[in-house]
Design a protein around this motif. Structure first.
Motif, PDB file in Angstrom:
ATOM      1  N   CYS A 133       0.959  -1.134  -0.005  1.00  0.00           N
ATOM      2  CA  CYS A 133      -0.029  -0.044  -0.094  1.00  0.00           C
ATOM      3  C   CYS A 133       0.769   1.214  -0.065  1.00  0.00           C
ATOM      4  O   CYS A 133       0.245   2.512  -0.507  1.00  0.00           O
ATOM      5  CB  CYS A 133      -1.069   0.189   1.167  1.00  0.00           C
ATOM      6  SG  CYS A 133      -0.138   0.194   2.764  1.00  0.00           S
TER       7      CYS A 133
ATOM      8  N   GLY B 123      -8.871   5.681   0.775  1.00  0.00           N
ATOM      9  CA  GLY B 123      -8.039   4.822   1.748  1.00  0.00           C
ATOM     10  C   GLY B 123      -6.866   4.138   0.986  1.00  0.00           C
ATOM     11  O   GLY B 123      -5.985   4.969   0.728  1.00  0.00           O
ATOM     12  N   MET B 124      -6.868   3.002   0.546  1.00  0.00           N
ATOM     13  CA  MET B 124      -5.628   2.442  -0.050  1.00  0.00           C
ATOM     14  C   MET B 124      -5.775   2.218  -1.821  1.00  0.00           C
ATOM     15  O   MET B 124      -4.923   1.620  -2.466  1.00  0.00           O
ATOM     16  CB  MET B 124      -5.437   0.983   0.553  1.00  0.00           C
ATOM     17  CG  MET B 124      -4.998   1.306   2.079  1.00  0.00           C
ATOM     18  SD  MET B 124      -4.985  -0.120   2.779  1.00  0.00           S
ATOM     19  CE  MET B 124      -3.562   0.135   3.919  1.00  0.00           C
TER      20      MET B 124
ATOM     21  N   TYR C 144      -6.686  -3.784  -0.284  1.00  0.00           N
ATOM     22  CA  TYR C 144      -6.806  -3.408   1.057  1.00  0.00           C
ATOM     23  C   TYR C 144      -5.956  -4.919   1.547  1.00  0.00           C
ATOM     24  O   TYR C 144      -6.243  -5.913   1.014  1.00  0.00           O
ATOM     25  CB  TYR C 144      -8.045  -3.384   1.797  1.00  0.00           C
ATOM     26  CG  TYR C 144      -8.120  -3.262   3.405  1.00  0.00           C
ATOM     27  CD1 TYR C 144      -8.372  -2.103   3.846  1.00  0.00           C
ATOM     28  CD2 TYR C 144      -7.936  -4.495   4.177  1.00  0.00           C
ATOM     29  CE1 TYR C 144      -8.187  -1.863   5.054  1.00  0.00           C
ATOM     30  CE2 TYR C 144      -7.955  -4.390   5.573  1.00  0.00           C
ATOM     31  CZ  TYR C 144      -8.149  -3.025   6.123  1.00  0.00           C
ATOM     32  OH  TYR C 144      -7.975  -2.909   7.425  1.00  0.00           O
TER      33      TYR C 144
END
Lengths: 203, 481
Positions: free
Chosen positions: A135, B125-126, B370
């Protein structure tokens, strides 16, 4: 440890030379230069860690991830006296077996081993272990904390935003804030961390 | 009593999921599935304004009503204004209610002020293109005249001096004279925020650089982390730009209302108690499920798929009361995940296990983007369809997911294996069904049987404890719908 199974590839006809890809590549594998009428984008396949950052942030959708022959980024922890590994981990306030990257499964001991192997910068740690090639978010502070506790100093490249700087940890929260805001339970969380860090290492 | 299965939420074309054409059967289409309405389980569930049969026009009206009490004086002629949004809001009810709230905020700000530019900056988010997908799907780029943008935690940052030292925001979140905080109130990641400063959290997350997010998830501890957002919000830098906040107030059934306030802490108090009131019972009820097979079947990453208006992460944590601040660690949170060694053993004995009632997970449809390997490591998981497995194998956050999951050719095969191996016929489907939840008849019966005592326990014992831990008065609870 991270398996790399894709590499970035650019469609230069779509590239407008904004250099976003350069700025988000965790290992500086991309160089964008202006030619006469177009831009030349050089992606070093030996450095590309298959993180997808460039593909995900290119505003022109000019980058594609293409399958490559898989290979693994990792550092062998067993090449060092484990006491050295343990000492650096605990100094950084991590248990050696604690996970520092959810995406790649990298543990604190591997970051310590990579530093003992000669990694001196965040990008060198990424290349040595694969940390930060998932990520690209959550392992940011463990990387910077490890390098700092190893006594290494390094400078951020100007105009770059791969990383900015180390931030606070719970051990450094001022006592005034602990007293003013008990609902956040800083002390209890610090004790929890301390129990983790000082837990024995199982073989 | 039990009805036919409720229509599950539609799947979505996204680079983070397989093409919906590969999903040939939904969990709700399985033999033996039924549904239970939330009202049956929790009779005092609040009324909702959406869904309601009138479409999103009611959201527009409600947003206008909420904004009527807001002081716009901070926005002066010629100002640039950023409406700060988050990806989570688009995951409710197909995303259109949240999109309509954002459109209406823009229209009202333009009407009420002489702002030069009103832009949308949507955090994520990611999945770094997720809000771009929502912006496109809901026509927001056109509506904002080309000034709608997804902002990612690896984008250019800006240092912010705070009570916790230097933290980092996203430059494009703050490249305006005034910012408007436009969010939603569902408890969602209660495993992270623990219903402490839930309304403040996006300042440490959606609008923040990876340094700040990593501080939250790695440096500060499972409860102390929530001060990060407060520190940023209270900084001179943010206060200088902050205009007001507006939230789509959610219950498990849908949108309760829209709430706006110049005082974010006043809004935070209301969302804090509202979250306990609206979500405490259903999450506690999930904790009373003694055994089940969970089917993931919704366009979101593994922990964010919905059933009964709450996310799967709430189910995997349901064996612990996450509202109770005396519990230091949820069974799943990113701190907990780091506290297991390379043999899967907890580093200290007091690490709580993930909800043992989940005997098996059938992953019919859920997204990448995620890090979800923890879920497959800790709960037996069957992934449906080779395309989906390949999709996970290509995701840099999930390269190890399939190492811990089995692959089934289709949903029926997966379920046959799950029934046989898990030894239970209780099934819960996380498919975004609205107004209730799709379950097997056996689980429906169990839920209906235990719901009254759970509701009573939450109302009379747990909520007073949760409020007391946060120094909040029960009168706050009575003041909300």
């Amino acid at each position: 440890m991270k398996m790399v199974n894709v590499h970035a590839s650019v469609n230069e006809e779509l590239c407008k030379g904004c250099k976003t890809c350069e700025m988000v590549c965790p290992v500086y594998a991309i160089r964008v230069s202006k030619q006469e009428k177009e831009f030349d984008v050089d992606i070093d396949p030996k450095r590309c860690v298959g993180c997808w950052n460039c593909e995900q942030r290119c505003p022109e959708h000019a980058i594609e991830m293409k399958p490559c022959e898989p290979y693994v980024l990792s550092t062998d922890v067993t090449q060092f006296d484990y006491k050295e590994i343990e000492a650096l981990c605990r100094k950084t306030r991590f248990h050696p077996k604690q996970l520092v990257c959810y995406c790649t499964g990298t543990r604190a001991e591997e970051l310590a081993a990579a530093i003992l192997s000669g990694a001196r910068t965040p990008d060198a740690l990424v290349l040595a272990t694969g940390v930060g090639a998932g990520c690209g978010i959550e392992c940011n502070q463990p990387i910077l904390r490890f390098l700092e506790s190893a006594g290494l100093s390094f400078e951020r490249k100007k105009q770059s935003f791969q990383w900015y700087g180390r931030t606070i940890t719970v051990w450094e929260v001022p006592s005034s804030l602990r007293e003013e805001f008990p609902v956040f339970r800083f002390g209890e969380d610090q004790e929890l961390f301390d129990r983790i860090i000082n837990a024995p290492v199982e073989p | 009593m039990n009805g036919a299965p409720i229509n599950p939420a539609a799947l979505r074309d996204s680079q983070y999921g397989v093409d919906p054409k590969y999903v040939v059967k939904r969990g709700a289409d399985l033999d033996g599935m039924t549904s239970v309405s939330l009202k049956e389980l929790i009779p005092d569930m609040p009324s909702v304004i959406y869904p309601n049969g009138r479409g999103v026009s009611v959201i527009k009206e409600e947003t206008e009503r909420a904004l009527a009490s807001v002081d716009f004086s901070k926005i002066r002629p010629g100002h640039k204004v950023n409406i700060l949004a988050s990806h989570h809001g688009f995951t409710f009810l197909g995303g259109e209610p949240y999109a309509e709230m954002l459109r209406t905020i823009r229209d009202v700000v333009i009407t009420e002020t002489e702002a030069k530019e009103v832009r949308l900056r949507a955090g994520l988010g990611m999945r770094f293109r997720e809000t771009e997908e929502y912006i496109k799907a809901h026509g927001l780029d056109e509506y904002f005249e080309g000034k709608a943008l997804g902002i990612a935690p690896i984008d250019a940052g800006i240092p912010i001096e705070t009570k916790l030292g230097t933290l980092y925001g996203l430059r494009k979140a703050y490249d305006a004279d005034v910012i408007i905080h436009a969010h939603n109130s569902d408890v969602r990641e209660v495993h992270f925020h623990r219903q402490v400063d839930r309304a403040i959290k996006p300042f440490g997350m959606s609008y923040a650089r990876c340094e700040t997010r990593s501080t939250y998830h790695m440096n500060m501890g499972p409860r102390g982390a929530n001060f990060v957002a407060r520190a940023i919000f209270e900084s001179d830098f943010v206060q200088d730009k902050y205009g007001f906040s507006i939230f789509m107030i959610m219950s498990p059934q849908g949108v309760v209302n829209v709430d706006a306030d110049n005082d974010l802490y006043a809004l935070n108090d209301r969302t804090t108690v509202g979250g306990m009131k609206y979500y405490g019972k259903i999450i506690s009820l999930f904790g009373e499920i003694d055994e089940c097979i969970a089917i993931l079947d919704f366009p979101c990453p593994v922990p964010y798929v919905f059933s009964a208006g709450v996310i799967y992460a709430n189910m995997i944590n349901a064996n612990i009361d996450l509202f109770d601040l005396d519990n230091p660690l949820p069974p799943y949170t990113w701190y907990t995940e780091t506290f297991y060694d390379d043999h899967g053993q907890p580093l200290i004995p007091e690490i709580p296990p993930v909800n043992p009632a989940i005997k098996m997970v059938v992953h019919n449809y859920a997204w990448t983007g995620y890090p979800a390997v923890f879920f497959a490591e800790k709960t037996p998981t069957i992934v449906v369809g080779e395309e989906q497995a390949k999709h996970f194998d290509r995701d840099p956050m999930n390269l190890n997911y399939m190492k811990h999951a089995l692959l089934a050719r289709n949903l029926d095969t997966a379920m046959a294996f799950a029934y046989e191996t898990a030894g239970t016929d209780k099934v819960i489907i996380f498919d975004g069904a609205t107004g209730g939840l799709n379950v097997s008849a056996s689980l429906a019966e169990h839920l209906l049987k235990v719901a009254p005592s759970v509701c009573d326990h939450v109302e009379n014992t747990l909520i007073p404890r949760w409020l007391d831990q946060r120094n909040m008065d029960i009168s706050l609870m009575r003041a909300i719908p």
